[in-house]
Design an enzyme around this catalytic site. Structure first.
Site, PDB file in Angstrom:
ATOM      1  N   ASN A  62    -121.816  64.569 -77.873  1.00 52.71           N
ATOM      2  CA  ASN A  62    -120.952  63.435 -78.201  1.00 52.71           C
ATOM      3  C   ASN A  62    -121.839  62.219 -78.503  1.00 52.71           C
ATOM      4  O   ASN A  62    -122.628  61.797 -77.647  1.00 52.71           O
ATOM      5  CB  ASN A  62    -120.021  63.154 -77.012  1.00 52.71           C
ATOM      6  N   HIS A  65    -121.752  56.909 -78.133  1.00 52.82           N
ATOM      7  CA  HIS A  65    -122.535  55.780 -77.607  1.00 52.82           C
ATOM      8  C   HIS A  65    -123.500  55.199 -78.636  1.00 52.82           C
ATOM      9  O   HIS A  65    -123.900  54.042 -78.534  1.00 52.82           O
ATOM     10  CB  HIS A  65    -123.339  56.217 -76.386  1.00 52.82           C
ATOM     11  N   HIS A  98    -115.330  60.516 -80.965  1.00 49.54           N
ATOM     12  CA  HIS A  98    -113.978  60.134 -80.566  1.00 49.54           C
ATOM     13  C   HIS A  98    -113.593  58.893 -81.367  1.00 49.54           C
ATOM     14  O   HIS A  98    -114.160  57.820 -81.160  1.00 49.54           O
ATOM     15  CB  HIS A  98    -113.984  59.834 -79.059  1.00 49.54           C
ATOM     16  N   ARG A 100    -111.354  56.272 -81.486  1.00 46.45           N
ATOM     17  CA  ARG A 100    -110.360  55.684 -80.573  1.00 46.45           C
ATOM     18  C   ARG A 100    -109.427  54.774 -81.344  1.00 46.45           C
ATOM     19  O   ARG A 100    -109.799  54.213 -82.383  1.00 46.45           O
ATOM     20  CB  ARG A 100    -111.073  54.893 -79.467  1.00 46.45           C
ATOM     21  N   ARG A 104    -113.395  51.102 -80.858  1.00 49.41           N
ATOM     22  CA  ARG A 104    -114.449  50.376 -80.138  1.00 49.41           C
ATOM     23  C   ARG A 104    -115.848  50.905 -80.455  1.00 49.41           C
ATOM     24  O   ARG A 104    -116.819  50.202 -80.296  1.00 49.41           O
ATOM     25  CB  ARG A 104    -114.205  50.412 -78.634  1.00 49.41           C
ATOM     26  N   GLU A 125    -112.477  64.052 -81.559  1.00 49.39           N
ATOM     27  CA  GLU A 125    -111.679  63.792 -80.364  1.00 49.39           C
ATOM     28  C   GLU A 125    -110.705  62.681 -80.711  1.00 49.39           C
ATOM     29  O   GLU A 125    -111.097  61.681 -81.323  1.00 49.39           O
ATOM     30  CB  GLU A 125    -112.654  63.362 -79.265  1.00 49.39           C
ATOM     31  N   THR A 156    -112.573  58.487 -71.313  1.00 50.71           N
ATOM     32  CA  THR A 156    -111.393  59.304 -71.068  1.00 50.71           C
ATOM     33  C   THR A 156    -111.309  59.628 -69.582  1.00 50.71           C
ATOM     34  O   THR A 156    -112.267  60.118 -68.997  1.00 50.71           O
ATOM     35  CB  THR A 156    -111.486  60.626 -71.877  1.00 50.71           C
ATOM     36  N   GLU A 206    -110.467  72.493 -73.317  1.00 51.61           N
ATOM     37  CA  GLU A 206    -111.668  71.954 -72.677  1.00 51.61           C
ATOM     38  C   GLU A 206    -111.257  71.509 -71.274  1.00 51.61           C
ATOM     39  O   GLU A 206    -110.407  70.627 -71.105  1.00 51.61           O
ATOM     40  CB  GLU A 206    -112.240  70.781 -73.463  1.00 51.61           C
ATOM     41  N   HIS A 253    -117.345  66.574 -69.594  1.00 53.74           N
ATOM     42  CA  HIS A 253    -117.149  65.252 -68.997  1.00 53.74           C
ATOM     43  C   HIS A 253    -117.977  65.099 -67.730  1.00 53.74           C
ATOM     44  O   HIS A 253    -117.847  65.886 -66.802  1.00 53.74           O
ATOM     45  CB  HIS A 253    -115.684  64.929 -68.670  1.00 53.74           C
TER      46      HIS A 253
HETATM   47  N1  PXP Z   1    -115.142  65.662 -73.288  1.00 49.84           N
HETATM   48  C1  PXP Z   1    -114.238  64.676 -73.470  1.00 49.84           C
HETATM   49  C2  PXP Z   1    -112.833  65.048 -73.720  1.00 49.84           C
HETATM   50  C3  PXP Z   1    -114.609  63.323 -73.443  1.00 49.84           C
HETATM   51  O1  PXP Z   1    -113.691  62.369 -73.624  1.00 49.84           O
HETATM   52  C4  PXP Z   1    -115.949  62.993 -73.233  1.00 49.84           C
HETATM   53  C5  PXP Z   1    -116.364  61.559 -73.234  1.00 49.84           C
HETATM   54  O2  PXP Z   1    -116.200  61.018 -74.481  1.00 49.84           O
HETATM   55  C6  PXP Z   1    -116.868  64.045 -73.036  1.00 49.84           C
HETATM   56  C7  PXP Z   1    -116.436  65.354 -73.041  1.00 49.84           C
HETATM   57  C8  PXP Z   1    -118.302  63.753 -72.771  1.00 49.84           C
HETATM   58  O3  PXP Z   1    -118.383  63.163 -71.519  1.00 49.84           O
HETATM   59  P1  PXP Z   1    -119.735  62.477 -71.059  1.00 49.84           P
HETATM   60  O4  PXP Z   1    -119.995  61.329 -71.979  1.00 49.84           O
HETATM   61  O5  PXP Z   1    -119.448  62.052 -69.664  1.00 49.84           O
HETATM   62  O6  PXP Z   1    -120.791  63.541 -71.154  1.00 49.84           O
END
Ligand code: PXP
Length: 316
Positions: A62, A65, A98, A100, A104, A125, A156, A206, A253
């Site tokens: 992901n 960031h 994602h 959003r 953001r 996402e 999330t 997931e 997550h």
């Molecule tokens: N899966 C989902 C559904 C998420 O919303 C996120 C965060 O954007 C992640 C995985 C990745 O989580 P993390 O950034 O804590 O590794």
């Protein structure tokens, strides 16, 4: 016959039939793609995967960031597309962003550019809203992952309540399927939600690993502590139920270099989606390297645990 969910990496996008080049060395970060005739493709879509544990868990990175840093100055750098390329060179199997509702971090234009630039899995996402469904159908990522969203949250926070809005979610999944996308539900490790996801014809679930990650952190980073084992067991059972219902079992997550190994060893797991830990580490070692190290943890010995401050050098 419905394609087996494990095969979705080969799903055609934008009318092409894409598969790894026959000369591709598994595990190599450089993937050449070929366009396959439909007959070859059809068998790849319907044959069940081998029972052996030969299929290592895949990594989805992901990169939200990266866009967060860019948006801090509303400028053009760092570029998420560049990040996606670096992550691919580090050996990731997929990229997640994602989009959003408050925009953001990732912007609409990022999604459009990433669909063009990412030649591995692109996972969008998104909230289960008409606006997001329209964007997903128009841009055509490989996978659309429905998540709950609230403006106040930092990230999330919990799984999507599929059971509580069956008719609406069923309709959204059908619209995404019609556009040729595979659809994933981010849900808690809760049997009721898994049954509801199967009812809505999701391809993938997931399972939320946040509670496991919190327990791990709160109990001395010791996976043998009963509270940590309990949370891991909930994810394991949920994964089993997801597979039994004919869907792909993914998880994510809160996972990081310390806590990922017990999750990566869960039977039948397809993919792990990880963002914060990898992007955090990339500040110090670069994204390609940070991805390669995580990938090494997923494909190396099950008990491998890396001290991020003294990590073994992994060549991307
Ligand atoms: N899966 C989902 C559904 C998420 O919303 C996120 C965060 O954007 C992640 C995985 C990745 O989580 P993390 O950034 O804590 O590794």
């Amino acid at each position: 016959m419905r394609p087996h969910p494990r095969q979705y990496t080969d799903r055609p996008r934008r009318g092409y039939l894409i598969a790894p080049h026959p000369e591709h060395v598994p595990g190599s970060p450089v993937v050449r793609l070929v366009i396959c005739p439909p007959a070859f493709y059809a068998s790849a879509m319907t044959d069940p995967p081998p029972e052996s544990p030969a299929m290592p868990v895949q990594l989805g990175v992901n990169i939200d960031h990266v866009a967060t840093v860019r948006q801090a100055r509303r400028t053009y750098e760092p570029d998420p597309v560049w990040a996606a390329v670096e992550a691919q060179l580090g050996g990731t199997d997929g990229i997640t962003v994602h989009l959003r509702e408050d925009r953001r971090h990732i912007q609409d234009r990022d999604v459009e550019r990433l669909v063009e630039a990412v030649h591995i899995k692109l996972n969008l996402e998104m909230a289960a809203t008409d606006e997001m469904v329209d964007i997903a159908c128009r841009t055509g990522p490989q996978l659309a992952m429905l998540v709950p969203e609230s403006r106040e949250e930092i990230t999330t926070e919990g799984g999507l309540d599929v059971a509580g809005q069956l008719a609406r979610i069923r309709d959204i999944v059908a619209r995404l399927h019609e556009a040729g996308l595979l659809v994933s539900a981010f849900i808690n490790a809760d049997e009721k939600q898994i049954d509801a996801a199967a009812d809505c014809r999701f391809d993938v679930c997931e399972i939320h690993t946040g509670p496991y990650a919190h327990a791990f952190h709160d109990h001395g980073r010791d996976a043998r502590q009963p509270a940590v084992e309990h949370e891991l067991d909930l994810v394991r059972r949920a994964g089993r139920a997801v597979l039994d219902a004919g869907m792909q079992f993914n998880a994510g997550h809160g996972l990081n270099y310390h806590n990922v190994s017990p999750v990566a060893a869960l039977p039948g797991l397809g993919e792990l989606h990880i963002g914060h830990a990898i992007v955090s580490r990339s500040v110090f070692v670069g994204l390609r390297q940070a991805v390669a190290e995580m990938k090494h943890l997923l494909t190396g010995p099950a008990a491998t645990v890396v001290d991020p401050h003294n990590a073994p050098r992994v060549t991307p």
